[in-house]
Design an enzyme around this catalytic site. Structure first.
Site, short mmCIF file in Angstrom:
data_model
loop_
_atom_site.label_atom_id
_atom_site.label_comp_id
_atom_site.label_asym_id
_atom_site.label_seq_id
_atom_site.Cartn_x
_atom_site.Cartn_y
_atom_site.Cartn_z
N PRO A 233 54.54 26.99 77.33
CA PRO A 233 56.00 27.00 77.22
C PRO A 233 56.56 26.19 76.05
O PRO A 233 57.16 25.12 76.23
CB PRO A 233 56.44 26.42 78.56
CG PRO A 233 55.33 25.50 78.94
CD PRO A 233 54.08 26.17 78.43
N CYS A 234 56.38 26.70 74.85
CA CYS A 234 56.85 26.01 73.66
C CYS A 234 58.38 25.87 73.67
O CYS A 234 58.91 24.95 73.04
CB CYS A 234 56.38 26.73 72.40
SG CYS A 234 56.71 28.50 72.38
#
Length: 185
Positions: free
Chosen positions: A147-148
């Site tokens: 989950p950048c």
């Protein structure tokens, strides 16, 4: 959390498109795990082209049960459900150590929460490497699973986001997850 890194072997990659609350996404896998997730493009022909550029030998196919389970969880997450994607097996073979470390740290950020690039750098034992963390996240082939979008700038701003739609897509993902997100745009 499952990341796979084994000695290279001959693998055949496949991909599938699937609909989500944010548009049609694509997933690429091989016998070692998921090797790419692509957020929506402007249309499905561009999405397919990007997936094929990423892995030229990939063919469109029906996902195996483990990949379909990951797709189902991604769809649920993008509908706003609290879903943990850390058990999704990723094929990280061939990625540099820094990227592996950054992706492991990012996967530990729960939905609705954020960390700064500097905080991620400290968590991987590389204080002062915030720019390198940002660069690694900009190359993230597993967007959402890694989950950048949950990693933001230290100044209260969003930082970058390389998917179609840029920062607006990042903010949308944070809003879907119920996070307050950054304070300023």
């Amino acid at each position: 959390m499952t990341l796979q890194s084994i000695q290279p072997s001959v693998t055949t990659s496949a991909y599938a498109l699937f609909d989500t609350a944010i548009g049609t996404c694509g997933v690429v896998w091989n016998d070692r795990g998921i090797c790419g997730l692509q957020l929506p493009e402007r249309d499905t022909s561009r999405l397919r082209a990007r997936l094929r550029r990423r892995l030229s030998d990939a063919r469109e196919a029906k996902p195996p049960a483990s990949v379909q389970a990951a797709i189902d969880r991604l769809v649920a997450l993008l509908l706003g459900e609290r879903v943990d994607l850390r058990s999704v097996t990723l094929d990280i073979d061939g990625l540099p150590d820094l990227e592996r470390d950054v992706y492991v740290a990012a996967r530990e950020i729960p939905p609705g929460a954020t960390l700064t690039y500097g905080e991620v750098a400290r968590r991987i034992g590389r204080p002062g490497a915030a720019r390198e963390v940002g660069a690694a996240l900009g190359r993230n082939p597993f967007a959402i699973i890694v989950p950048c979008h949950r990693v933001v700038a230290a100044n209260g701003k969003t930082g970058g986001f390389s998917a179609v739609g840029g920062v607006a897509t990042k903010l949308k993902l944070l809003a879907i997850e119920g996070g307050a997100g950054p304070l300023f745009e």
